[in-house]
Design a protein around this motif. Structure first.
Motif, PDB file in Angstrom:
ATOM      1  N   LYS A   6      -4.805  21.053  46.848  1.00  0.00           N
ATOM      2  CA  LYS A   6      -4.355  19.816  47.486  1.00  0.00           C
ATOM      3  C   LYS A   6      -3.526  20.159  48.717  1.00  0.00           C
ATOM      4  N   SER A   7      -3.758  19.392  49.788  1.00  0.00           N
ATOM      5  CA  SER A   7      -2.975  19.621  51.002  1.00  0.00           C
ATOM      6  C   SER A   7      -1.624  18.924  50.884  1.00  0.00           C
ATOM      7  N   LYS A   8      -0.741  19.293  51.747  1.00  0.00           N
ATOM      8  CA  LYS A   8       0.604  18.741  51.689  1.00  0.00           C
ATOM      9  C   LYS A   8       0.728  17.408  52.424  1.00  0.00           C
ATOM     10  N   GLY A   9      -0.178  17.096  53.317  1.00  0.00           N
ATOM     11  CA  GLY A   9      -0.126  15.817  54.018  1.00  0.00           C
ATOM     12  C   GLY A   9      -0.072  15.996  55.520  1.00  0.00           C
ATOM     13  N   SER A  12      -2.922  17.018  59.789  1.00  0.00           N
ATOM     14  CA  SER A  12      -3.928  18.032  59.435  1.00  0.00           C
ATOM     15  C   SER A  12      -4.671  17.632  58.165  1.00  0.00           C
ATOM     16  N   ARG A  13      -3.991  16.937  57.254  1.00  0.00           N
ATOM     17  CA  ARG A  13      -4.653  16.452  56.052  1.00  0.00           C
ATOM     18  C   ARG A  13      -5.719  15.428  56.410  1.00  0.00           C
ATOM     19  N   SER A  16      -8.682  17.265  57.839  1.00  0.00           N
ATOM     20  CA  SER A  16      -9.418  17.941  56.762  1.00  0.00           C
ATOM     21  C   SER A  16     -10.228  16.933  55.956  1.00  0.00           C
ATOM     22  N   ALA A  17      -9.631  15.784  55.646  1.00  0.00           N
ATOM     23  CA  ALA A  17     -10.334  14.750  54.878  1.00  0.00           C
ATOM     24  C   ALA A  17     -11.556  14.256  55.646  1.00  0.00           C
TER      25      ALA A  17
END
Length: 122
Positions: A6-9, A12-13, A16-17
């Motif tokens: 899981k990404s941190k937010g 960049s999240r 990526s999504a």
């Protein structure tokens, strides 16, 4: 428990999504015949929806019903991919899960058909 995947937010999240989503659509087009067929139907019917609609609400309803079918097909394909990863041997519960996913696609197609018939006949 925290997943290391899981990404941190943050921004960049979101990027990526978006990348994963586009990757999923490409995979669906490449490997899922039913998705390709429904996508072609959606591409053909979207201009028709815009042409036959008497207002924005009808256009959104018609196009939304096409998108709903694609969404359910993606979920069904994801379920089948996970099931086939577990085993390709016959298993009654995996068979049930696949049948339920297929039933969801059938119901989404039925709903879309009813919406289109309703708008055309109204």
């Amino acid at each position: 428990m925290y997943s290391p995947y899981k990404s941190k937010g943050g921004f960049s999240r979101l990027l990526s999504a978006l990348r994963y989503s586009i990757q999923g659509l490409i995979i669906a087009v490449k490997h899922e015949a039913a998705f390709r067929q429904e996508l072609i139907l959606a591409v053909v019917l979207t201009p028709v929806a815009l042409w036959i609609s008497e207002n924005v609400f009808e256009a959104v309803l018609l196009i939304g019903s096409l998108l709903f079918v694609l969404i359910i097909e993606l979920l069904n394909s994801a379920l089948e991919a996970v099931a086939d990863t577990i085993t390709i041997d016959h298993h009654p519960m995996i068979g049930r899960a696949k049948d339920l996913g297929s039933a969801a696609v059938l119901l989404s197609l039925t709903m879309a058909s009813l919406i289109w018939i309703g708008v055309i006949l109204a």
